[in-house]
Scaffold this active site. Structure first.
Site, short mmCIF file in Angstrom:
data_model
loop_
_atom_site.label_atom_id
_atom_site.label_comp_id
_atom_site.label_asym_id
_atom_site.label_seq_id
_atom_site.Cartn_x
_atom_site.Cartn_y
_atom_site.Cartn_z
N ASP A 67 -39.10 -30.21 -7.23
CA ASP A 67 -38.28 -29.76 -8.35
C ASP A 67 -37.97 -28.27 -8.28
OD1 ASP A 67 -41.10 -29.51 -8.88
OD2 ASP A 67 -40.65 -29.06 -10.98
N HIS A 68 -38.46 -27.60 -7.23
CA HIS A 68 -38.17 -26.18 -7.05
C HIS A 68 -37.40 -25.89 -5.75
CE1 HIS A 68 -40.85 -24.63 -10.34
NE2 HIS A 68 -41.28 -25.87 -10.22
N HIS A 140 -52.15 -23.44 -8.70
CA HIS A 140 -51.37 -24.66 -8.81
C HIS A 140 -51.89 -25.66 -7.79
CE1 HIS A 140 -48.14 -26.98 -10.37
NE2 HIS A 140 -47.40 -26.97 -9.28
N ASP A 211 -45.17 -22.30 -11.00
CA ASP A 211 -46.06 -23.18 -11.76
C ASP A 211 -47.50 -22.68 -11.60
OD1 ASP A 211 -43.70 -24.51 -12.04
OD2 ASP A 211 -44.40 -26.40 -11.17
#
Length: 311
Positions: A67-68, A140, A211
């Site tokens: 998602d990044h 993370h 994150d």
């Protein structure tokens, strides 16, 4: 200098929020933009804005979760067809080079501009006459980094009226004085630059974190920042869940803002479990601890004003 959010969601695209991508607009400062993370459909989000991909100078990836980064190959490819000819440098964790090179190779993509990939280590990763960018690891599930962007102090404004009163006519000497250079006139008079310049303009500091759980390095990167962009994937009641999934809550983001002494906090990376009304509650939770908090939304922009000049 402005921060513009292209995507503010967590994990997967949602109706209200696309996945993560943040633009730091430096159009006045250097005629370019810097991109932080590039989730799926980032280039589609750009189509709804005035952002020009050809102006992208640098891309900073916080970590290699999909998602990044899943929007990165497409964006790099499309830039070739959108007038992009200047070099782009992409910074990110180890493995980023393989991801980019394999994606472009397998799709037989040819870029019409130079591309550099820098796999980062903690510390300063970029510096020129205007900016310093530093990075530290966060906490993370995979290696994740935060970025601290520091704008260097600018010389004060030139006091042309004072120069005129001193009988110094406009010309190349004005530029030297503006640049802080002392100058000797033909008659031997020494012109001390600082005597004809206003107060120094303090540079701004922007911290953009990947994150992370609440951690010490987040506070270090955010120390005295004008703006801290911190994830708040979960509400304050979900601290145990946030810990299990290596994320942060609204209160934890606010606690980092307090510890670091930042001027403003902006929450992002909001879970799709929170609809528009629930997002308002997330904002209120953070404001309980740190009033100068806002929450990011797709296509929302925040100006980062210059600090007040020292007198």
């Amino acid at each position: 200098m402005e921060i513009f959010f292209l995507g503010t969601g967590a994990g997967v695209p949602a109706k209200l929020r696309n996945v993560t991508s943040i633009v730091l607009k430096l159009l006045e400062e250097r005629g370019s933009i810097w991109l932080f993370d590039c989730g799926e459909a980032t280039q589609h989000q750009i189509l709804h804005t005035s952002i020009k991909p050809r102006r992208i100078e640098k891309i900073f990836i916080t970590h290699l979760h999909g998602d990044h980064i899943y929007g990165l190959p497409g964006l790099l490819s499309s830039r070739s067809f959108q007038g992009g000819e200047t070099e782009v440098t992409v910074y990110g964790p180890k493995g980023l080079r393989d991801f980019i090179e394999i994606s472009l190779s397998v799709s037989q993509t040819y870029l019409k501009y130079p591309l550099s990939v820098v796999e980062i280590e903690p510390g300063a990763i970029f510096e020129d006459e205007q900016f310093v960018v530093e990075t530290l690891p966060l906490e993370h599930g995979v290696p994740s980094f935060g970025y601290r962007i520091t704008e260097k102090d600018r010389p004060g404004s030139l006091q042309a009226d004072k120069l005129a009163q001193a009988g110094i006519k406009p010309g190349p000497i004005y530029k030297k004085i503006k640049n802080g250079e002392n100058t000797v006139l033909e008659d031997g008079t020494v012109i001390v630059a600082k005597d004809y310049l206003g107060p120094v303009q303090k540079g701004r500091i922007v911290t953009i974190l990947g994150d992370t759980r609440k951690c010490e390095n987040a506070a270090k990167l955010a120390h005295q920042a004008d703006l801290l962009v911190h994830e708040a994937t979960f509400s304050k009641e979900e601290e145990s869940l946030a810990h299990d999934y290596f994320h942060s809550t609204t209160h934890q983001a606010a606690q980092i803002a307090i510890e670091a002494g930042v001027k403003k906090l902006c929450l992002t990376h909001i879970s799709s479990r929170y609809d528009r009304e629930a997002s308002k509650q997330l904002l209120l939770e953070a404001q309980e601890l740190f009033p100068k908090t806002d929450i990011a939304e797709d296509f929302k922009e925040f100006e980062i004003p210059m600090q007040k000049q020292d007198m």
